[in-house]
Design an enzyme around this catalytic site. Structure first.
Site, PDB file in Angstrom:
ATOM      1  CB  SER A 144      66.746  61.797  12.734  1.00  0.00           C
ATOM      2  OG  SER A 144      67.578  62.413  11.767  1.00  0.00           O
ATOM      3  CE  LYS A 145      64.201  67.511  17.692  1.00  0.00           C
ATOM      4  NZ  LYS A 145      64.746  66.862  18.894  1.00  0.00           N
TER       5      LYS A 145
END
Ligand code: GLU
Length: 406
Positions: free
Chosen positions: A246-247
């Site tokens: 994820s980010k």
């Protein structure tokens, strides 16, 4: 009949690198087997699907060099390739299932379903529909209703997965899933079956986050009397902490890599090697990757190419690998290093690399991997660590994150 593979993105956001890898694996398999690679846009979530996201996904795929033989803009024999344009087909199958008694109308209110769920949770049971309407034979005039699949109550469903082997699910664990909502729109597990069947998809290869959907889909195929395609679920890409990429681990969209100056070849090469390796070979052109990749379902775990690719590799890691991409990054170098060892690299900042030691990075063509901004940034973004170079001019080394070291 030729082998037919598909990539089925939902246009609800950017093209995630996990999705790009799924597309890439399918593309490679299709090209390797002289098959067909089709693109289907899964836009049944009308609220979140956007034309601009679809355009972006297509652009990102084209940028990576992943062309498709059939798809929304290209057309093809089994279109339309956008689910929002296929409602009529879904209605036909729903009507058939209601007619044949493999589906039923359910008028249970939200409030009732909440009560049922809470009661199950209070007893420590898995929240499931209690099948209240299953045998009521409600007709079309029953008022607001959903349509549910009449799933078998006992027995087992065995998914013969090309990657994981046989995976067994107990049918009693599965719900009578909703296949059509109150507003008449069909749901994911149902449309995917109808579309894969109608588009003559022979191999469904996707991330293993979809594995739990597969028994439901397999039962739908069986209820409709349709042939079941082959399934392969790929371990998804994880961050260095073992969580879903994820980010917080770095950039996750293909667009972000492009905007940051990565070359499509670098991303292509890197994603090719996440979840798969072929001996010590670390750089693949598209043609080489096609030749080397995924010998096919008969021989998982081996390179499929000619003598050049004779080493053992980790294509389709076995179930023992769990959901980690263990095979991918088990060698110490990172992406895109070529095989041309002992070759002078005049553009490289590191004298030892320049003279003898390391491998050339094909992305920037004249440097070692550590000097190649694209590869280095990519490696660091997904959790590689870099040991410093030294005053003798030795290049810094990039090492894979510890969960990936086997
Ligand atoms: N549309 C689904 C997704 O974007 C993929 C469905 C599938 O591959 O079966 O996750």
């Amino acid at each position: 009949m030729s082998m037919r593979f598909r990539f089925a993105p939902s246009p609800t956001g950017h093209l995630h690198i996990g999705g790009a890898r799924t597309a890439l694996f399918n593309w490679l398999l299709a090209r390797k087997h002289d098959g067909v690679f089709l693109l289907r846009i899964e836009d049944t979530d009308r609220a979140r699907s956007k034309a601009e996201h679809e355009a972006q996904v297509l652009r990102d795929m084209a940028w990576m060099g992943l062309d498709w033989d059939e798809g929304p803009s290209t057309g093809g024999e089994y279109g339309p390739y956008r689910q929002s344009e296929r409602q009529g087909r879904y209605d036909t199958y729903i009507a058939r299932m209601l007619d044949e008694g493999t589906a039923y109308r359910c008028t249970c209110s939200k409030e009732r379903l909440t009560q049922v769920r809470e009661a199950a949770q209070a007893k420590g049971e898995k929240p499931k529909y209690d099948r209240h309407c299953r045998n009521l034979n409600l007709g079309p005039d029953c008022g607001d209703h959903v349509v549910r699949f009449k799933a078998p109550l006992d027995g087992e469903t065995v998914v013969k997965d090309l990657v994981k082997g046989d995976v067994t699910f107990r049918n009693e664990e599965l719900d009578d899933l909703i296949i059509q909502r109150t507003d008449g729109s069909p749901t994911y597990n149902f449309v995917v079956v109808i579309d894969d069947h109608e588009m003559k998809v022979t191999h469904v290869v996707r991330g293993d986050d979809h594995l739990n959907n597969t028994p439901k889909q397999q039962l739908l195929y069986e209820a409709l009397g349709l042939p079941v395609p082959a399934f392969g679920h790929l371990p998804i890409i994880l961050g260095d902490d073992g969580g879903k990429m994820s980010k917080r681990h770095g950039s996750t969209s293909v667009g972000a890599y492009r905007e940051n100056g990565f070359l499509p070849e670098a991303l292509f090469n890197y994603l090719t090697r996440v979840g798969w390796a072929c001996g010590d070979m670390e750089h693949f052109t598209a043609e080489e990757a096609i030749a080397a990749r995924l010998a096919g379902e008969a021989s998982p775990g081996r390179c499929g190419g000619g003598p050049r690719f004779s080493g053992r590799c980790s294509a389709f890691p076995s179930s023992a690998a769990g959901s980690r991409s263990t095979g991918a990054l088990s060698t110490s170098a990172t992406c895109s290093t070529g095989a041309s060892r002992s070759r002078a690299l005049p553009g490289c900042l590191h004298p030892s690399t320049r003279s003898t030691r390391s491998a050339r990075c094909r992305c920037s063509a004249r440097t070692c991997t550590s000097c190649c901004h694209a590869c280095r940034t990519m490696a660091l973004a997904i959790g590689y660590t870099e040991t410093a170079g030294n005053s003798r001019g030795e290049a810094p080394r990039l090492s894979p994150p510890s969960p990936w070291r086997s």
